[in-house]
Structures are given as C-alpha cells and as structure tokens.
Design an enzyme around this catalytic site. Structure first.
Site, PDB file in Angstrom:
ATOM      1  N   TYR A  17      64.956  23.554 125.306  1.00 33.52           N
ATOM      2  CA  TYR A  17      66.336  23.823 124.855  1.00 33.52           C
ATOM      3  C   TYR A  17      67.373  23.290 125.852  1.00 33.52           C
ATOM      4  CZ  TYR A  17      70.383  26.866 123.751  1.00 33.52           C
ATOM      5  OH  TYR A  17      71.624  27.373 123.484  1.00 33.52           O
ATOM      6  N   ILE A  18      67.388  23.828 127.050  1.00 32.26           N
ATOM      7  CA  ILE A  18      68.411  23.386 128.010  1.00 32.26           C
ATOM      8  C   ILE A  18      68.069  21.979 128.512  1.00 32.26           C
ATOM      9  CG2 ILE A  18      69.652  23.979 130.137  1.00 32.26           C
ATOM     10  CD1 ILE A  18      68.708  26.923 129.625  1.00 32.26           C
ATOM     11  N   ASP A  58      51.208  18.233 131.854  1.00 32.69           N
ATOM     12  CA  ASP A  58      51.561  19.456 132.575  1.00 32.69           C
ATOM     13  C   ASP A  58      52.185  19.146 133.926  1.00 32.69           C
ATOM     14  OD1 ASP A  58      50.606  21.341 130.705  1.00 32.69           O
ATOM     15  OD2 ASP A  58      48.550  20.863 131.308  1.00 32.69           O
ATOM     16  N   TYR A 148      59.181  37.736 135.511  1.00 30.36           N
ATOM     17  CA  TYR A 148      59.888  36.486 135.218  1.00 30.36           C
ATOM     18  C   TYR A 148      60.910  36.188 136.319  1.00 30.36           C
ATOM     19  CZ  TYR A 148      63.361  33.358 133.265  1.00 30.36           C
ATOM     20  OH  TYR A 148      64.248  32.331 133.111  1.00 30.36           O
ATOM     21  N   PHE A 176      73.279  32.088 133.353  1.00 33.65           N
ATOM     22  CA  PHE A 176      73.459  33.346 132.641  1.00 33.65           C
ATOM     23  C   PHE A 176      72.916  33.106 131.213  1.00 33.65           C
ATOM     24  CE2 PHE A 176      75.347  36.433 135.563  1.00 33.65           C
ATOM     25  CZ  PHE A 176      75.226  35.670 136.701  1.00 33.65           C
TER      26      PHE A 176
END
Ligand code: UDP
Length: 341
Positions: A17-18, A58, A148, A176
């Site tokens: 995503y990012i 990987d 995490y 954030f």
C-alpha cells in the site's frame, strides 16, 4: 559506494500500500527503482510505471540480495516490507520478530558488504505505545504495547547501532494512520483481510459488510470514540522522497513523525464518509478493541524542520474522497490477482 541521486534504489515491499504509492512518486521524479516484494500482501498491478522492475522474492534471501546489489549497485534502500496486523502479532509474535526484525538484519548485512549506506525505514507510531502527553513528539518515550510495535522499534535501534559501527545513515519514518489512495484512482488500498477503519466504513456503505462496528464509546475523548491522526498515503510518499534527498545530500540520520497533527475520532470518520458518499453508514456500537489508546496525534514539526515536509491533505474528507473513488474505480478497490508468483 557513494549515494547519489542517480543511483538506483531498492524498494522492499514496493508492491504494498504505502510502498506502491511511494514507488510511483519516485518513478515520476525520474529515479531508477527496483522493487523487491514476495507478493504475499503486495500486488503486481500496484506497480504502474513500466520503468520499474519488480523482483519477486524475500527480503531475507541473501543470495538474491547479493545478486541484486551486484547488478544494480543501489545507492539507497527503502524498506517497507513488513507484517502489520497488531492482533496477529500478539498471537504469533515470532512471525513478526522473524519478518519485521530478523529479515531486515539480513538485508542490512548485504548492504554493509556492498557499501550501501542509506536506509529509509517504515516505522510506526505504534513504537510509542500509550503516550503520556499529546501531541506526540519524537522525544516521547518509546514503549510499545504489542509485538508489532516492538518488532519495529528494534529495527530503529539496530539502525542506530549500524550508524555508529559502519556509517549507515537512516531515516526512521514513524507513520500515524496511513489512509486514502492516489488522487487519480489508479492505485489504492487493498488489504486482505482489511482491518482499517476508513476502508471498512466504505465496505459498510457498499454492503460488503453489514455495518461498521465502532470499537468502544467510553474513551476519554470528546465523543467517546478513539482519536487518530489520519495521514494521506501520497503525503507519506512525499516524505520518503524528501528523506531520500536529505540522506543522499549527506544529511544525518533522523527519526520523525509523519502525521497531520490533527486528531479525528471514529465518529468523525463515519460522518466524513457520509458526507463524501452521500449515503448513510450502518453503524453498530461495540466494546473496545484490546490495546487501543484513547488518542494518538502527531506533532509533525520535526519533519517540517528537517525535511521541509508537511501534509498537504489535512482534512480527512480529502482522504476519504480518493478512497471512495478507488472503491468505485475500474478495480472496485481490489487489484486483479497476481500472476507472477
Ligand atoms: N476501528 C473501529 N472499527 C473498525 C476498525 C477500526 O472502531 O472496524 C477504530 C479502532 O479502534 C481505532 C481506529 O478505528 O480507534 C483506527 O483503527 P485502524 O485499525 O484503522 O488503525 P490503528 O489505529 O489501529 O492503527
């Protein structure tokens, strides 16, 4: 090896995503990019620029990494590849310490061998845990409350130590709540499972889920629901580009918050979705989700001082709007299946 702006950049997790939004921006800036992504969560189709090479593999595969470093002589690495389900990190911590902490060590070993000394790292506000004061500055004690957050904080420490030992220069970017998607609707957020608030509220709007469950209404906030700092994914991408420039120009290691500085409650997100979509959101009020702090809001001033970076999107409707366009776009919010794996 020196790190110049012309050298190629290795982006791990660049199909996520990012990562994919950042890759797109960097490619548009004319930088040469190689993406390393195992496509466990990444999407081939999230890489839209034909000049970007995607290597499926990987981050911990040192044989592959050595070949890549030999071939491309990277000037810098941006490391996104990670697992990010907080709840899963509690039930399966070793998976997180292996993937988020041990694998980057293998990458750093190859970087040291190759003499590549610039590293931009996806860190997180989860490294702060439950802050005593708001807004959160970079001096706020880092005391994560789940594996995490700890798996990410450990990498921050490792980067600092590598800086002292062999001159690695790093930027730890503490995100954030990443949200939104590209303004042209070509790429967007596609997690499976999707746990994040904004996409789930949109799923409730389209009927993909029957309602949005609001996790807790008794928090110490004005409307009783949790407050977060939602930051547009394209603003995050811009911060990575600036961090690279800063380090490439010989700038010192840094760690900084990436947020807007504006706190938005769960109820306010739902109201923003109703305004943007023009539809009513089916809502159910439920109990608290374990481990959710009342409020997390960034003080983003250090990023402004060090990188000249500031979020362009400060109104959460500007994040909901592209997310809604993505859901209504040609992919309906879900990338086509990967073919390469
Ligand atoms: N949240 C919620 N219902 C959902 C998903 C999230 O009420 O289905 C709340 C969650 O408790 C938190 C905020 O929305 O206060 C943002 O959650 P998200 O999982 O998007 O990000 P996090 O802050 O956990 O990284």
């Amino acid at each position: 090896m020196s790190d110049s702006k012309d050298q190629p950049i290795l982006v791990t997790g660049g199909a996520g995503y990012i990562g994919s939004h950042t890759v797109r921006l960097l490619a548009a800036q004319g930088r040469r990019i190689v993406v390393l992504d195992n496509l466990v969560f990444g999407h081939e189709r999230a890489i839209v620029d034909p000049g970007v090479e995607l290597v499926v593999g990987d981050v911990g595969d040192q044989v592959l990494l050595r070949t890549l470093f030999e071939t491309h002589r990277f000037g810098a690495v941006i490391h996104f590849a990670a697992f990010a389900y907080v709840g899963e990190s509690v039930t399966d911590p070793l998976k997180y310490y292996q993937n988020n902490t041990a694998e980057p060590i293998k990458l750093l070993q190859v970087m040291e061998e190759a003499g590549c000394k610039v590293f931009v790292f996806s860190s997180t506000c989860a490294t702060y845990g439950i802050p005593e004061k708001l807004p959160i500055t970079e001096d706020t004690p880092q005391s994560p409350i789940n594996p995490y957050g700890r798996s990410k904080l450990m990498v921050e420490w490792i980067l600092k130590d590598c800086g002292q030992a062999w001159g690695l220069r790093s930027a730890c970017l503490r995100y954030f709540n990443a949200s939104g998607s590209s303004d042209d609707g070509k790429i967007g957020e596609d997690h499976d499972p999707e746990t994040h608030l904004i996409p789930r509220v949109l799923m409730a709007v389209t009927g993909e889920i029957p309602h949005i469950e609001v996790f807790g209404t008794d928090y110490k906030t004005p409307d009783g629901t949790c407050i977060r700092d939602y930051i547009h994914v394209e603003d995050l991408a811009e911060a990575h580009a600036r961090a690279l420039d800063h380090l490439a120009a010989g700038g010192e290691s840094l760690r900084c918050n990436l947020g807007t500085g504006v706190g938005v409650s769960v109820k306010q997100i739902i109201a923003a979705v109703e305004e943007v979509t023009g539809r009513e959101v089916p809502v159910k009020f439920g109990p608290r989700r374990e481990g959710d702090p009342d409020s997390l809001v960034a003080d983003p001033s250090l990023a402004r001082n060090l990188l000249g970076w500031e979020a362009r999107h400060k109104d959460v409707r500007d994040m909901v709007r592209p997310a809604w366009a993505w859901v209504n776009g040609p992919f309906k919010g879900r990338f086509p299946a990967n073919e390469l794996r």
